[in-house]
Design a protein around this motif. Structure first.
Motif, PDB file in Angstrom:
ATOM      1  N   ALA A  30      -4.632 -16.374 -18.284  1.00  0.00           N
ATOM      2  CA  ALA A  30      -4.748 -15.984 -16.875  1.00  0.00           C
ATOM      3  C   ALA A  30      -3.675 -16.719 -16.053  1.00  0.00           C
ATOM      4  CB  ALA A  30      -6.148 -16.310 -16.370  1.00  0.00           C
ATOM      5  N   PRO A  31      -2.400 -16.339 -16.263  1.00  0.00           N
ATOM      6  CA  PRO A  31      -1.314 -17.077 -15.592  1.00  0.00           C
ATOM      7  C   PRO A  31      -1.368 -17.015 -14.064  1.00  0.00           C
ATOM      8  CG  PRO A  31      -0.475 -15.104 -16.684  1.00  0.00           C
ATOM      9  CD  PRO A  31      -1.891 -15.273 -17.120  1.00  0.00           C
ATOM     10  N   THR A  32      -1.851 -15.887 -13.534  1.00  0.00           N
ATOM     11  CA  THR A  32      -1.872 -15.780 -12.064  1.00  0.00           C
ATOM     12  C   THR A  32      -2.998 -16.627 -11.488  1.00  0.00           C
ATOM     13  OG1 THR A  32      -1.262 -13.490 -12.516  1.00  0.00           O
ATOM     14  CG2 THR A  32      -1.469 -14.110 -10.224  1.00  0.00           C
ATOM     15  N   PHE A  33      -4.086 -16.715 -12.244  1.00  0.00           N
ATOM     16  CA  PHE A  33      -5.174 -17.590 -11.798  1.00  0.00           C
ATOM     17  C   PHE A  33      -4.703 -19.053 -11.824  1.00  0.00           C
ATOM     18  CE2 PHE A  33      -9.122 -20.019 -12.332  1.00  0.00           C
ATOM     19  CZ  PHE A  33      -9.825 -19.543 -11.237  1.00  0.00           C
ATOM     20  N   PRO A  85     -10.389 -13.291   5.425  1.00  0.00           N
ATOM     21  CA  PRO A  85      -9.381 -12.300   5.806  1.00  0.00           C
ATOM     22  C   PRO A  85      -9.788 -11.527   7.058  1.00  0.00           C
ATOM     23  CG  PRO A  85      -9.833 -12.184   3.445  1.00  0.00           C
ATOM     24  CD  PRO A  85     -10.835 -13.143   4.029  1.00  0.00           C
ATOM     25  N   LYS A  86      -8.798 -11.202   7.878  1.00  0.00           N
ATOM     26  CA  LYS A  86      -9.065 -10.518   9.155  1.00  0.00           C
ATOM     27  C   LYS A  86      -9.580  -9.100   8.934  1.00  0.00           C
ATOM     28  CE  LYS A  86      -7.350 -13.676  12.078  1.00  0.00           C
ATOM     29  NZ  LYS A  86      -7.772 -14.788  11.213  1.00  0.00           N
ATOM     30  N   ASP A  87      -8.995  -8.410   7.948  1.00  0.00           N
ATOM     31  CA  ASP A  87      -9.408  -7.043   7.681  1.00  0.00           C
ATOM     32  C   ASP A  87     -10.846  -7.037   7.133  1.00  0.00           C
ATOM     33  OD1 ASP A  87      -8.446  -4.110   6.979  1.00  0.00           O
ATOM     34  OD2 ASP A  87      -9.620  -4.873   5.284  1.00  0.00           O
ATOM     35  N   PRO A  88     -11.752  -6.213   7.740  1.00  0.00           N
ATOM     36  CA  PRO A  88     -13.163  -6.257   7.324  1.00  0.00           C
ATOM     37  C   PRO A  88     -13.375  -5.919   5.850  1.00  0.00           C
ATOM     38  CG  PRO A  88     -12.891  -4.882   9.288  1.00  0.00           C
ATOM     39  CD  PRO A  88     -11.518  -5.292   8.860  1.00  0.00           C
ATOM     40  N   THR A  89     -12.581  -4.991   5.323  1.00  0.00           N
ATOM     41  CA  THR A  89     -12.736  -4.639   3.901  1.00  0.00           C
ATOM     42  C   THR A  89     -12.319  -5.816   3.027  1.00  0.00           C
ATOM     43  OG1 THR A  89     -12.105  -2.419   4.548  1.00  0.00           O
ATOM     44  CG2 THR A  89     -12.193  -2.870   2.190  1.00  0.00           C
ATOM     45  N   ASP A  90     -11.207  -6.454   3.385  1.00  0.00           N
ATOM     46  CA  ASP A  90     -10.769  -7.634   2.626  1.00  0.00           C
ATOM     47  C   ASP A  90     -11.806  -8.753   2.756  1.00  0.00           C
ATOM     48  OD1 ASP A  90      -8.501  -6.402   1.821  1.00  0.00           O
ATOM     49  OD2 ASP A  90      -7.139  -7.463   3.181  1.00  0.00           O
ATOM     50  N   ALA A  91     -12.403  -8.870   3.947  1.00  0.00           N
ATOM     51  CA  ALA A  91     -13.370  -9.946   4.169  1.00  0.00           C
ATOM     52  C   ALA A  91     -14.565  -9.800   3.240  1.00  0.00           C
ATOM     53  CB  ALA A  91     -13.831  -9.950   5.630  1.00  0.00           C
ATOM     54  N   ILE A  92     -15.040  -8.562   3.080  1.00  0.00           N
ATOM     55  CA  ILE A  92     -16.227  -8.383   2.234  1.00  0.00           C
ATOM     56  C   ILE A  92     -15.842  -8.454   0.755  1.00  0.00           C
ATOM     57  CG2 ILE A  92     -16.441  -5.859   2.038  1.00  0.00           C
ATOM     58  CD1 ILE A  92     -19.244  -8.304   3.035  1.00  0.00           C
ATOM     59  N   LYS A 107      -3.196  -7.434  -8.698  1.00  0.00           N
ATOM     60  CA  LYS A 107      -3.180  -6.365  -7.696  1.00  0.00           C
ATOM     61  C   LYS A 107      -2.551  -6.858  -6.386  1.00  0.00           C
ATOM     62  CE  LYS A 107      -6.473  -2.906  -6.348  1.00  0.00           C
ATOM     63  NZ  LYS A 107      -7.882  -2.652  -6.147  1.00  0.00           N
ATOM     64  N   ASN A 108      -2.684  -8.144  -6.130  1.00  0.00           N
ATOM     65  CA  ASN A 108      -2.097  -8.693  -4.898  1.00  0.00           C
ATOM     66  C   ASN A 108      -0.688  -9.255  -5.154  1.00  0.00           C
ATOM     67  OD1 ASN A 108      -2.125  -9.320  -2.113  1.00  0.00           O
ATOM     68  ND2 ASN A 108      -2.708 -11.437  -2.549  1.00  0.00           N
ATOM     69  N   GLY A 109       0.010  -8.648  -6.102  1.00  0.00           N
ATOM     70  CA  GLY A 109       1.421  -8.992  -6.290  1.00  0.00           C
ATOM     71  C   GLY A 109       1.661 -10.328  -6.970  1.00  0.00           C
ATOM     72  N   LYS A 110       0.712 -10.807  -7.734  1.00  0.00           N
ATOM     73  CA  LYS A 110       0.887 -12.053  -8.511  1.00  0.00           C
ATOM     74  C   LYS A 110       1.296 -13.246  -7.647  1.00  0.00           C
ATOM     75  CE  LYS A 110       2.073  -9.790 -12.852  1.00  0.00           C
ATOM     76  NZ  LYS A 110       2.941  -9.756 -14.016  1.00  0.00           N
ATOM     77  N   THR A 111       0.856 -13.224  -6.386  1.00  0.00           N
ATOM     78  CA  THR A 111       1.204 -14.334  -5.492  1.00  0.00           C
ATOM     79  C   THR A 111       0.385 -15.579  -5.819  1.00  0.00           C
ATOM     80  OG1 THR A 111      -0.496 -13.564  -3.950  1.00  0.00           O
ATOM     81  CG2 THR A 111       1.766 -12.835  -3.515  1.00  0.00           C
ATOM     82  N   GLY A 112      -0.741 -15.350  -6.513  1.00  0.00           N
ATOM     83  CA  GLY A 112      -1.656 -16.476  -6.734  1.00  0.00           C
ATOM     84  C   GLY A 112      -2.597 -16.657  -5.547  1.00  0.00           C
ATOM     85  N   PHE A 113      -2.672 -15.623  -4.713  1.00  0.00           N
ATOM     86  CA  PHE A 113      -3.663 -15.575  -3.625  1.00  0.00           C
ATOM     87  C   PHE A 113      -4.421 -14.255  -3.779  1.00  0.00           C
ATOM     88  CE2 PHE A 113      -0.076 -18.021  -1.890  1.00  0.00           C
ATOM     89  CZ  PHE A 113      -0.728 -19.178  -1.483  1.00  0.00           C
ATOM     90  N   TYR A 114      -5.678 -14.237  -3.374  1.00  0.00           N
ATOM     91  CA  TYR A 114      -6.435 -12.991  -3.481  1.00  0.00           C
ATOM     92  C   TYR A 114      -6.005 -11.985  -2.415  1.00  0.00           C
ATOM     93  CZ  TYR A 114      -9.657 -15.386  -6.656  1.00  0.00           C
ATOM     94  OH  TYR A 114     -10.202 -16.060  -7.721  1.00  0.00           O
ATOM     95  N   PHE A 115      -5.648 -12.485  -1.246  1.00  0.00           N
ATOM     96  CA  PHE A 115      -5.293 -11.597  -0.131  1.00  0.00           C
ATOM     97  C   PHE A 115      -4.019 -12.120   0.525  1.00  0.00           C
ATOM     98  CE2 PHE A 115      -9.816 -11.561  -0.756  1.00  0.00           C
ATOM     99  CZ  PHE A 115     -10.048 -10.205  -0.935  1.00  0.00           C
ATOM    100  N   SER A 116      -3.131 -11.208   0.801  1.00  0.00           N
ATOM    101  CA  SER A 116      -1.819 -11.532   1.387  1.00  0.00           C
ATOM    102  C   SER A 116      -1.242 -12.788   0.748  1.00  0.00           C
ATOM    103  CB  SER A 116      -1.898 -11.604   2.913  1.00  0.00           C
ATOM    104  OG  SER A 116      -2.804 -12.607   3.324  1.00  0.00           O
ATOM    105  N   ASN A 117      -0.765 -13.696   1.561  1.00  0.00           N
ATOM    106  CA  ASN A 117      -0.034 -14.826   0.991  1.00  0.00           C
ATOM    107  C   ASN A 117      -0.646 -16.134   1.475  1.00  0.00           C
ATOM    108  OD1 ASN A 117       1.920 -15.503  -0.738  1.00  0.00           O
ATOM    109  ND2 ASN A 117       3.662 -15.063   0.617  1.00  0.00           N
TER     110      ASN A 117
END
Ligand code: GSH
Length: 252
Positions: A222-225, A120-127, A181-191
């Protein structure tokens, strides 16, 4: 590592058992040619199984890199020439000339992730992505130990039970929280797929293929996983890679 590799020995630790049979992997197979990343090409040197070579391979497939597998013909002959006496190794070439050789599968994964836009581009998301990666690494280590690290049958059964009854439920519970927390997209960060999704897929593909009833019921918790695993499986490049006939088997 420009050294030639020989023979087909596969150490026990590198040979996960699998109910699903694949054709054996030829020693040198070009698996993706649609590179758009300058003149770089890559080799993954590993035994003819998925094992610890699989994460680097799947990243290269996702990245659309030009890459190939190299299987040592005689591991005994080349072991000493490697940085840590182990595989996998990543060899990077530019215009066909070797520029870099890297050992340690997770270091290789982080390096390739930085090249193929998987951090992820955002440093906090990256770590944060890195801390999720480490939590998956714990499960990966527990799986390797339970299935391949224990000789005594009774102790092995206990380790597998602990994995299914304690480690996996805990991992899935906390992982599901990140994903919700990431909106149940099935991705950890954004989409978008990042490195931890690919690592999770590699580890859980092995567990899925065991067809153990305990795993089936766990994944319902764990449906989102589960969605995450499908997001990876359905990515166009990954889907193509997964169906390649000469994809390495779990076990020779
Ligand atoms: N921490 C290393 C472990 C690598 C490792 O254990 N490689 C095993 C195969 S899975 C190996 O090279 N075994 C052969 C040997 O030790 O001679 C990594 O993740 O790359």
């Amino acid at each position: 590592m420009g050294a030639k590799r020989h023979a087909e020995e596969v150490p026990a630790a590198a040979a996960p058992a699998s109910p699903k049979k694949h054709a054996p992997l030829p020693s040198s197979v070009k698996t993706s040619a649609d590179a758009k990343h300058d003149h770089s090409s890559y080799e993954v040197h590993y035994f003819g199984v998925r094992g610890k070579g699989e994460l680097p391979r799947i990243i290269l497939a996702y990245g659309g890199a030009t890459w190939k597998n190299e299987v040592p013909k005689s591991w005994a002959e080349v072991k000493d020439s490697t940085p840590f006496g182990q595989l996998p190794l990543l060899v990077e070439k530019n215009d066909g000339k070797e520029v870099f050789c890297l050992a340690q599968s997770r270091t290789i994964a982080r390096y390739l992730a930085s090249k193929f836009d998987l951090i992820p581009k955002d440093p906090t998301d990256a770590i944060l992505a890195d801390s999720i990666f480490e939590s998956i690494a714990e499960i990966d280590d527990a799986v390797s130990r339970a299935f391949y690290g224990i000789k005594d049958e009774e102790a092995k059964k206990t380790a597998i039970d602990v994995l299914f009854d304690e480690k996996l439920p805990s991992f899935l519970k906390f992982n599901e929280r990140f994903l919700v927390k990431n909106g149940k997209t099935g991705f950890y960060f954004s989409n978008k797929i990042s490195l931890p999704e690919l690592f999770a897929f590699v580890v859980f593909e092995f567990l899925e293929e065991l067809k153990d009833a305990r795993f089936e019921s766990l994944s319902k918790l764990a449906p989102t996983f589960k969605k995450l695993l499908n997001n990876v499986r359905e990515n166009t490049r990954i889907a193509k890679y997964l169906t390649e006939v000469d994809r390495a088997p779990f076990k020779n």
